[in-house]
Design a protein around this motif. Structure first.
Motif: not given
Length: 712
Positions: A420, A423-424, A533, A536, A675, A678-679, A685
């Motif tokens: 995870f 991947s994230t 989650d 992160r 994404e 998030y970045q 989500y």
């Protein structure tokens, strides 16, 4: 008030001398009196005539109960008569109770019949205590009376409990509103109940031989609280001492293990496919800059590093030894590690307690204690500490640096964490395997990460806690500084221990974990995905300054689901003030909906999102935003994402920083947009209204537990 410990000690000594496992009712009454626990007027009669006289003196109606060290469950034995309203009835009740008791247990010693003032009115609750294998002494509170084990509305805290803990217990049961007063009824005396809880918790903390205790029912009213029945169960077996180094020692040893200047690999190999080969490659290829010492019985060099037959042959200092040898060779090699004065051993081999080899595990623990070597494992994948470029593991390497520390009791979960994270692109400071936890456990890691400047959040998967009390005490301290997330596996398994009290019967394993983790300020994750989650998302969210949450959404359906998720996660949707409601209405169409959620509708241009979100960030009465996006051609996903980042960064430049999360509903383009958000620091989500709110809720639970904001 001062407690009469001497009086309690005398009674317990007498019970121990008589080899009894419970106190009689008069003895239990005396203990209550010694600890300021209110009980009704009562006395013990040994003849029917005495019972009638005693009942008359106390005043009718009375309750009469058998007094016998061998009969704990008085009602089951037919040993209780309630509502005795005359002297003649008292004589008859005495004879009936004694006869029933003799039929129930012919060899029971009958000390007499207790005659007690009958309490009426008020709410029946239970206050009790139990001894848990992991957490030790716990105090309990819940709805009481005859249906206590049916309703199972009960909560636990570590004993001794503070007054604040006790008051929180009153609000933690499902029936909390009843205690406050409903349908015109007056609430109970909360201070009296809290004081009783505190006194019970102190009693069992002062006297470990009290293994279980029930006050049931306790009649709580507007004017006080009185325990109508008391049951005390004893266990005089000494509790095993638990090894626990002091905080300074743990920090010193863990710093050398996690941040070593030199690593020995015992069982290093030049052969591909061997665990010892994988560990060597990970250390070398991962960029670790410290000394690496391969240990092998015959090789002179492994992967370009000089090899040694034993750690004792290495001329320099070694901070940690990683074991990659079969279990049967570990004890001998560990002894040499001890003789070399290496402070830490990472025991990757399996074949110990998890396979039934308890004696083998006990042997290595004894060696570790003898030489003051801390043991990580056995039966683990090793650990990663990215600030040192350290991959002391045979698993895949990991090098994305960040501030999240994770640990797992399971190797499979450990690899899920690695996958995870990769991947994230979630940066981590550490990933640690704990396996059998023969020595180093979760609270050692908490103590290390607490002072580790490279770590901002700590997330731990566990199946059990070998010393739950120690963990709770450390977590309570650490969670004031950094969020602590725990995924406790085995939530559906109930404790199987036999219990002699209602409290003991209600002390299910997961119920205790739930309450003690909450008491310690820990954020509990329900699933593996929740934990990941939270790991992160929580670090990205700003610290909330208050409880007012506002939802801004482009779809009414999403708004409803987001609202439901707020309730599920104990978030407070702000009641919109008229002036703020009017301000939002300036930006949304007439057929939209202000209030909370604010539904701007799906056909609006990007400017509507921009204006409403900017207003939500600017108004100081709003403390957090939940954004619900609906995919439209007018405002495509990436347009929405870039615009939200622009507004948030614009506000940040003005010193306005609030937690913001987003839920994106739409076609596959929402994945890229999520994404992107998030970045840029906005947990977002695709296809979910539950996850973003759960992440925000977790941040709020931490902030409340740390005392940064008041309870909602």
């Amino acid at each position: 008030m001062a407690h009469d410990k001497a009086a309690v000690s005398k009674l317990l000594d007498q019970a121990k001398e008589a080899s009894r496992t419970a106190l009689t009712a008069p003895e239990a009454r005396a203990i209550c009196e010694a600890y300021g626990i209110a009980i009704p007027q009562e006395g013990v009669a040994t003849r029917a005539a005495d019972a009638a006289e005693l009942a008359t003196r106390i005043g009718f109606p009375v309750v009469m109960k058998i007094v016998s060290p061998q009969i704990l469950h008085k009602t089951e034995a037919g040993g209780v008569v309630v509502g005795v309203s005359s002297a003649q009835a008292a004589r008859e009740a005495f004879d009936t109770i004694v006869a029933n008791a003799r039929r129930y247990k012919a060899d029971a010693k009958i000390d007499g019949v207790q005659v007690q003032q009958m309490l009426a009115g008020g709410q029946e609750v239970i206050i009790g205590a139990v001894t848990d294998p992991a957490f030790g002494k716990l105090v309990a509170f819940g709805l009481g009376g005859t249906l206590v084990e049916v309703l199972k509305d009960i909560t636990f805290r570590l004993a001794p409990a503070s007054s604040a803990d006790a008051l929180s217990m009153l609000d933690s049961i499902a029936a909390a509103d009843i205690l406050r007063g409903v349908r015109g009824a007056k609430g109970v005396d909360r201070e009296a109940l809290a004081t009783m809880i505190v006194n019970v918790s102190q009693l069992v903390a002062d006297f470990p031989e009290i293994s279980e205790l029930d006050l049931n029912p306790v009649f709580a009213s507007v004017s006080g609280a009185t325990a109508a029945d008391v049951r005390v169960v004893l266990d005089f077996k000494p509790q095993p001492a638990r090894y626990r180094p002091d905080r300074e020692t743990i920090v010193r040893q863990m710093n050398r293990i996690m941040k070593p200047e030199a690593v020995a690999v015992i069982g290093a190999s030049a052969e591909n496919g061997k665990i010892g080969n994988s560990i060597m490659k990970n250390l070398i290829n991962g960029g670790y800059q410290g000394e690496i010492y391969p240990i092998h019985p015959s090789a002179t060099e492994i992967l370009g590093k000089k090899a040694f037959k034993s750690v004792k042959d290495v001329p320099g200092t070694i901070d940690v030894a990683v074991f990659a040898i079969p279990a049967k060779f570990v004890a001998h090699a560990l002894t040499e590690v001890g003789e070399k004065k290496i402070p830490g051993a990472v025991l990757i081999p399996s074949g110990f307690a998890e396979t039934g080899n308890v004696a083998g595990q006990e042997e290595i623990v004894a060696i570790g204690r003898k030489y003051d070597v801390r043991l990580m494992g056995p039966n683990i994948y090793g650990f990663y500490y990215t600030p040192k470029n350290l991959c002391a593991t045979f698993c895949t390497a990991y090098d994305v640096k960040g501030t999240t520390a994770l640990s797992s009791q399971s190797g499979g979960i450990g690899m899920a964490i690695v996958g995870f994270s990769r991947s994230t692109k979630m940066g981590v400071s550490a990933i640690v395997g704990l396996g059998n936890k023969s020595d180093i456990d979760e609270d050692d890691l908490l103590t290390f990460f607490e002072q580790d400047d490279n770590t901002q959040i700590i997330c731990q998967h566990l199946e059990d806690l070998k010393d739950g009390r120690s963990f709770a005490e450390v977590a309570k301290r650490v969670s004031k500084k950094k969020p602590v997330v725990v995924l406790k596996a085995g939530r559906t398994a109930m404790g199987a221990r036999a219990a002699s009290s209602h409290t003991g019967a209600l002390a299910g394993n997961d119920r205790i974990y739930e309450d003690v983790l909450r008491q310690s300020g820990v954020i509990r994750a329900r699933t593996l995905r929740d934990m990941l989650d939270f790991a992160r998302g929580i670090p990205l969210l700003a610290q909330p300054q208050g409880n007012n949450v506002v939802i801004i959404t482009g779809a009414g359906g999403s708004g409803v689901l987001l609202s439901d998720a707020c309730v599920d996660n104990q978030l407070s949707l702000m009641t919109m003030p008229p002036d703020l409601d009017a301000a939002f209405r300036k930006f949304i169409p007439p057929f939209g909906a202000a209030g909370n959620p604010i539904d701007i509708t799906g056909g609006e241009p990007p400017a509507t999102y921009q204006n409403t979100v900017r207003l939500g960030l600017e108004d100081s009465r709003i403390h957090a935003l939940i954004l619900g996006y609906w995919h439209t051609i007018i405002t495509p996903p990436m347009v929405f994402a870039r615009l939200m980042v622009q507004v948030v960064e614009e506000m940040r430049a003005k010193g306005i920083v609030k937690p913001v999360v987003a839920s994106l509903a739409g076609d596959v383009e929402v994945e890229e947009a999520s994404e992107y958000l998030y970045q840029h620091g906005i947990p977002a989500y695709a296809y979910s209204t539950e996850i973003p709110v759960a992440v925000l809720g977790a941040k709020y639970r931490w902030a409340r537990g740390a005392g940064l904001i008041p309870a909602a």
